[in-house]
Structure formats: structure tokens, C-alpha cells
Design a protein around this motif. Structure first.
Motif, short mmCIF file in Angstrom:
data_model
loop_
_atom_site.label_atom_id
_atom_site.label_comp_id
_atom_site.label_asym_id
_atom_site.label_seq_id
_atom_site.Cartn_x
_atom_site.Cartn_y
_atom_site.Cartn_z
N TYR A 152 8.87 2.68 12.00
CA TYR A 152 8.48 1.57 11.11
C TYR A 152 7.10 1.04 11.48
O TYR A 152 6.28 0.73 10.61
CB TYR A 152 9.52 0.44 11.20
CG TYR A 152 9.22 -0.73 10.30
CD1 TYR A 152 8.60 -1.87 10.80
CD2 TYR A 152 9.53 -0.68 8.94
CE1 TYR A 152 8.30 -2.94 9.97
CE2 TYR A 152 9.23 -1.75 8.11
CZ TYR A 152 8.61 -2.88 8.62
OH TYR A 152 8.29 -3.93 7.80
N ALA A 153 6.81 0.95 12.80
CA ALA A 153 5.50 0.42 13.24
C ALA A 153 4.37 1.30 12.73
O ALA A 153 3.34 0.81 12.27
CB ALA A 153 5.45 0.34 14.76
N ALA A 154 4.55 2.62 12.79
CA ALA A 154 3.50 3.53 12.34
C ALA A 154 3.29 3.42 10.83
O ALA A 154 2.16 3.36 10.35
CB ALA A 154 3.85 4.97 12.72
N LEU A 155 4.40 3.38 10.11
CA LEU A 155 4.28 3.27 8.65
C LEU A 155 3.64 1.94 8.27
O LEU A 155 2.78 1.89 7.39
CB LEU A 155 5.67 3.39 8.00
CG LEU A 155 6.25 4.81 8.01
CD1 LEU A 155 7.71 4.78 7.62
CD2 LEU A 155 5.48 5.70 7.05
N LEU A 156 4.03 0.88 8.97
CA LEU A 156 3.48 -0.44 8.69
C LEU A 156 1.98 -0.45 8.95
O LEU A 156 1.20 -0.95 8.13
CB LEU A 156 4.18 -1.48 9.58
CG LEU A 156 3.74 -2.91 9.44
CD1 LEU A 156 4.08 -3.45 8.07
CD2 LEU A 156 4.38 -3.80 10.51
N ALA A 157 1.59 0.11 10.10
CA ALA A 157 0.16 0.16 10.44
C ALA A 157 -0.62 0.95 9.38
O ALA A 157 -1.70 0.54 8.95
CB ALA A 157 -0.04 0.79 11.81
N ALA A 158 -0.06 2.07 8.95
CA ALA A 158 -0.74 2.89 7.94
C ALA A 158 -0.83 2.15 6.60
O ALA A 158 -1.87 2.15 5.94
CB ALA A 158 -0.01 4.23 7.76
N TYR A 159 0.25 1.50 6.21
CA TYR A 159 0.25 0.74 4.94
C TYR A 159 -0.75 -0.40 4.98
O TYR A 159 -1.47 -0.65 4.01
CB TYR A 159 1.65 0.18 4.66
CG TYR A 159 2.56 1.12 3.89
CD1 TYR A 159 2.91 2.37 4.38
CD2 TYR A 159 3.10 0.75 2.66
CE1 TYR A 159 3.74 3.22 3.69
CE2 TYR A 159 3.94 1.59 1.95
CZ TYR A 159 4.26 2.83 2.47
OH TYR A 159 5.09 3.68 1.78
N ILE A 160 -0.80 -1.12 6.11
CA ILE A 160 -1.75 -2.24 6.22
C ILE A 160 -3.17 -1.71 6.19
O ILE A 160 -4.05 -2.27 5.55
CB ILE A 160 -1.49 -3.06 7.51
CG1 ILE A 160 -0.13 -3.78 7.42
CG2 ILE A 160 -2.60 -4.07 7.74
CD1 ILE A 160 0.29 -4.47 8.69
N HIS A 161 -3.40 -0.61 6.91
CA HIS A 161 -4.73 0.00 6.92
C HIS A 161 -5.18 0.38 5.52
O HIS A 161 -6.33 0.17 5.13
CB HIS A 161 -4.69 1.26 7.81
CG HIS A 161 -6.01 1.89 8.06
ND1 HIS A 161 -6.40 2.35 9.27
CD2 HIS A 161 -7.06 2.13 7.24
CE1 HIS A 161 -7.61 2.86 9.20
NE2 HIS A 161 -8.04 2.74 7.97
N LEU A 162 -4.24 0.92 4.75
CA LEU A 162 -4.58 1.39 3.40
C LEU A 162 -4.46 0.28 2.36
O LEU A 162 -4.63 0.55 1.16
CB LEU A 162 -3.66 2.56 3.02
CG LEU A 162 -3.83 3.82 3.87
CD1 LEU A 162 -2.67 4.78 3.68
CD2 LEU A 162 -5.13 4.52 3.52
N LYS A 163 -4.15 -0.91 2.82
CA LYS A 163 -4.01 -2.09 1.95
C LYS A 163 -2.97 -1.85 0.85
O LYS A 163 -3.19 -2.14 -0.32
CB LYS A 163 -5.36 -2.47 1.33
CG LYS A 163 -6.35 -2.94 2.37
CD LYS A 163 -7.65 -3.40 1.78
CE LYS A 163 -8.60 -3.83 2.88
NZ LYS A 163 -9.94 -4.10 2.41
N MET A 164 -1.88 -1.28 1.25
CA MET A 164 -0.77 -1.03 0.32
C MET A 164 0.32 -2.07 0.56
O MET A 164 0.36 -2.71 1.61
CB MET A 164 -0.21 0.38 0.54
CG MET A 164 -1.15 1.47 0.04
SD MET A 164 -0.93 3.08 0.77
CE MET A 164 0.73 3.48 0.41
N ASP A 165 1.21 -2.20 -0.38
CA ASP A 165 2.30 -3.17 -0.26
C ASP A 165 3.31 -2.66 0.74
O ASP A 165 3.95 -1.61 0.54
CB ASP A 165 2.95 -3.37 -1.64
CG ASP A 165 4.07 -4.38 -1.60
OD1 ASP A 165 4.92 -4.36 -2.52
OD2 ASP A 165 4.10 -5.19 -0.64
N TYR A 166 3.48 -3.40 1.86
CA TYR A 166 4.35 -2.90 2.93
C TYR A 166 5.70 -3.61 2.97
O TYR A 166 6.47 -3.47 3.90
CB TYR A 166 3.66 -3.04 4.29
CG TYR A 166 3.13 -4.41 4.60
CD1 TYR A 166 1.79 -4.72 4.39
CD2 TYR A 166 3.96 -5.42 5.10
CE1 TYR A 166 1.28 -5.96 4.68
CE2 TYR A 166 3.46 -6.67 5.39
CZ TYR A 166 2.13 -6.94 5.18
OH TYR A 166 1.62 -8.18 5.46
#
Lengths: 111, 153
Positions: A12-26
């Protein structure tokens, strides 16, 4: 430039970091079991950097050394972000604190 | 083309295989222990540096030769290396060849490597590894010859 988020247990941490980086809805991240030792391409950010995540099944240090080495061999510039700090039980159950911590560090990672 | 010789630590077997490929060690005879110990980067890598590829040189066919220690997850890391090359879109799998030399390891190399890296007894461990490599040297030469034949085919 490639950004690679490396983790061992906390998918979850990795997906969250990637989503935040890409400015996607997490808010609606669903974690399926991520296959270890495979590069997953998450997307391209606003600065045209590629974002990947990879789950480690061996020692994270060896994986980081190999990824850095491959970047040198193929003349790429990569930034590896080690998310093993968030593998602890505390961060795996406390998603609010995880969210806060990753958001706080995100500015530092993207500099 | 890039050829990566891999083993556990990247300190002994892969270094010898890469040196044979680059003609730093002979193929027509078994080298002396001193010859093996004097090749570049032999027993050089430390435990914390496992995973860092070492550039050994360029062979007669302009192939870049590297040495890489992969620890315990060799199969998965080998796949990762090929996938990384594929993702780059610049290098296909044809331009990369990972050769696993861990199968050539024998008991003296294991014992010597353990003594050198874990117990930090390099003065004892290093010659023991060289002795072990010398014992099965023909297998190393055969491996390298197979790699060269595969590349030419």
C-alpha cells in the motif's frame, strides 16, 4: 529520469507513494498481491519522469545496488526511493499516519 | 552486447570467468594460484557492495564484460535485469546476456569465501578460493567457451 519505489512488505505504501507522485486520486487504492522482483510501470509525471514500483524478495540493499548498477550500465538517470521504513506493523495498520508521512516526504523525493 | 557474469558475491567465480573471457587467464593450461589471485578485482568486493556491477573490460568482439554478485535471489534478479533492459526500449534482450557461474563453485571456494568475507580472514580465505578454482579450472574455461560459441552463433 526514472523514479523507482522499492519496498518489501507494505504494498500500500508503494502504491500510495506512486499515486501521490503522479497526482492521481489515491483514496480508492486497492492492493492486490504484487509479484516480487518485477518492475511495475505506474505512469509518467508532469515532468515526464517515469515512475515504477518494485517489491523486493531479497535484501533491499542488493536490489538497490543492482538497480543503480543497471542505470550506470545503460547510462540512465534513476532515483531510487527506499520505502522499507514503512514495512513496520505500525505503518501497515495506520494508513492515516502513512499517508501523512509520505506526503511530507514527497517534496523531498521530487527535488 | 553486454555480458554479465554473475555469482553469489561477485568476488571469485564470476571474476575468474570474466578474466578467462578477456584472456587475462589462460585457457590452454591451469594457472598458478598466484596468477588467479593477481587478476583485477579478485576477492575485492565487500558484503555491503554485493549487487554493484564491476566493469571488467571489452573483449575482441567489442562486447562489454561485467561481473555482478546477486546474493541468494539469482533467478529473480536475472529476470529483473532482462526486464529492465526491455523496459528501456533501447536494448532488447538480444543485447544482453547474463551468465550464472555459481554452478562451478566447489567446497574450497565456499569455505575460502566464507573465511574471507564473513570472518574477514582474507590472508587465509583468498588462497583457499584460488585453490578451489584451480581444481575445477577446466569447467570455467568450458563455460566461457560455451558463451563465446553462443555469441558467435
Amino acid at each position: 529520469m526514472k523514479y523507482i519505489y522499492v519496498f518489501k512488505k507494505n504494498d500500500y505504501a508503494a502504491l500510495l507513494a506512486a499515486y501521490i507522485h503522479l497526482k492521481m486520486d489515491y483514496k480508492h487504492i486497492k492492493t492486490k498481491a504484487i509479484e516480487p522482483m518485477k518492475l511495475f510501470f505506474m505512469g509518467i509525471d508532469h515532468k515526464l519522469n517515469e515512475v515504477y514500483i518494485i517489491k523486493s524478495s531479497c535484501k533491499i540493499k542488493i536490489l538497490i545496488n543492482i538497480l543503480n548498477g543497471l542505470a550506470t550500465i545503460f547510462n540512465h538517470s534513476i532515483i531510487i526511493i527506499n520505502l522499507s521504513k514503512y514495512d513496520s506493523f505500525f505503518y501497515r495498520i495506520n494508513k492515516k499516519e502513512l499517508n501523512r508521512s509520505i506526503n511530507k516526504r514527497m517534496l523531498e523525493w521530487r527535488l | 552486447m553486454k555480458i554479465i557474469y554473475s555469482c553469489y558475491g561477485g568476488a571469485h567465480t564470476s571474476i575468474v570467468a570474466a578474466s578467462i573471457h578477456l584472456n587475462l587467464l589462460p585457457t590452454d593450461r591451469v594457472p598458478f594460484i598466484k596468477e588467479i589471485m593477481s587478476i583485477p578485482y579478485y576477492d575485492y568486493i565487500t558484503n555491503s557492495s554485493i549487487g554493484i556491477p564491476l566493469y571488467m573490460g571489452r573483449d575482441n568482439q567489442s562486447n562489454d564484460i561485467y561481473v555482478l554478485g546477486m546474493g541468494a535471489c539469482r533467478t529473480q534478479l536475472t529476470e529483473l535485469i532482462y526486464n529492465y533492459a526491455l523496459y528501456c526500449n533501447i536494448h532488447s534482450k538480444k543485447h544482453l546476456h547474463v551468465v550464472n557461474s555459481i554452478a562451478l563453485i566447489n567446497l574450497p571456494v565456499r569455505v575460502g569465501g566464507f573465511m574471507s568475507k564473513k570472518l574477514k580472514l582474507m590472508y587465509i580465505g583468498k588462497p583457499i578460493t584460488a585453490y578451489g578454482i584451480r581444481k575445477d579450472y577446466r569447467l570455467y574455461a568450458e563455460l566461457v567457451q560455451n558463451v563465446k560459441d553462443t555469441l558467435q552463433a
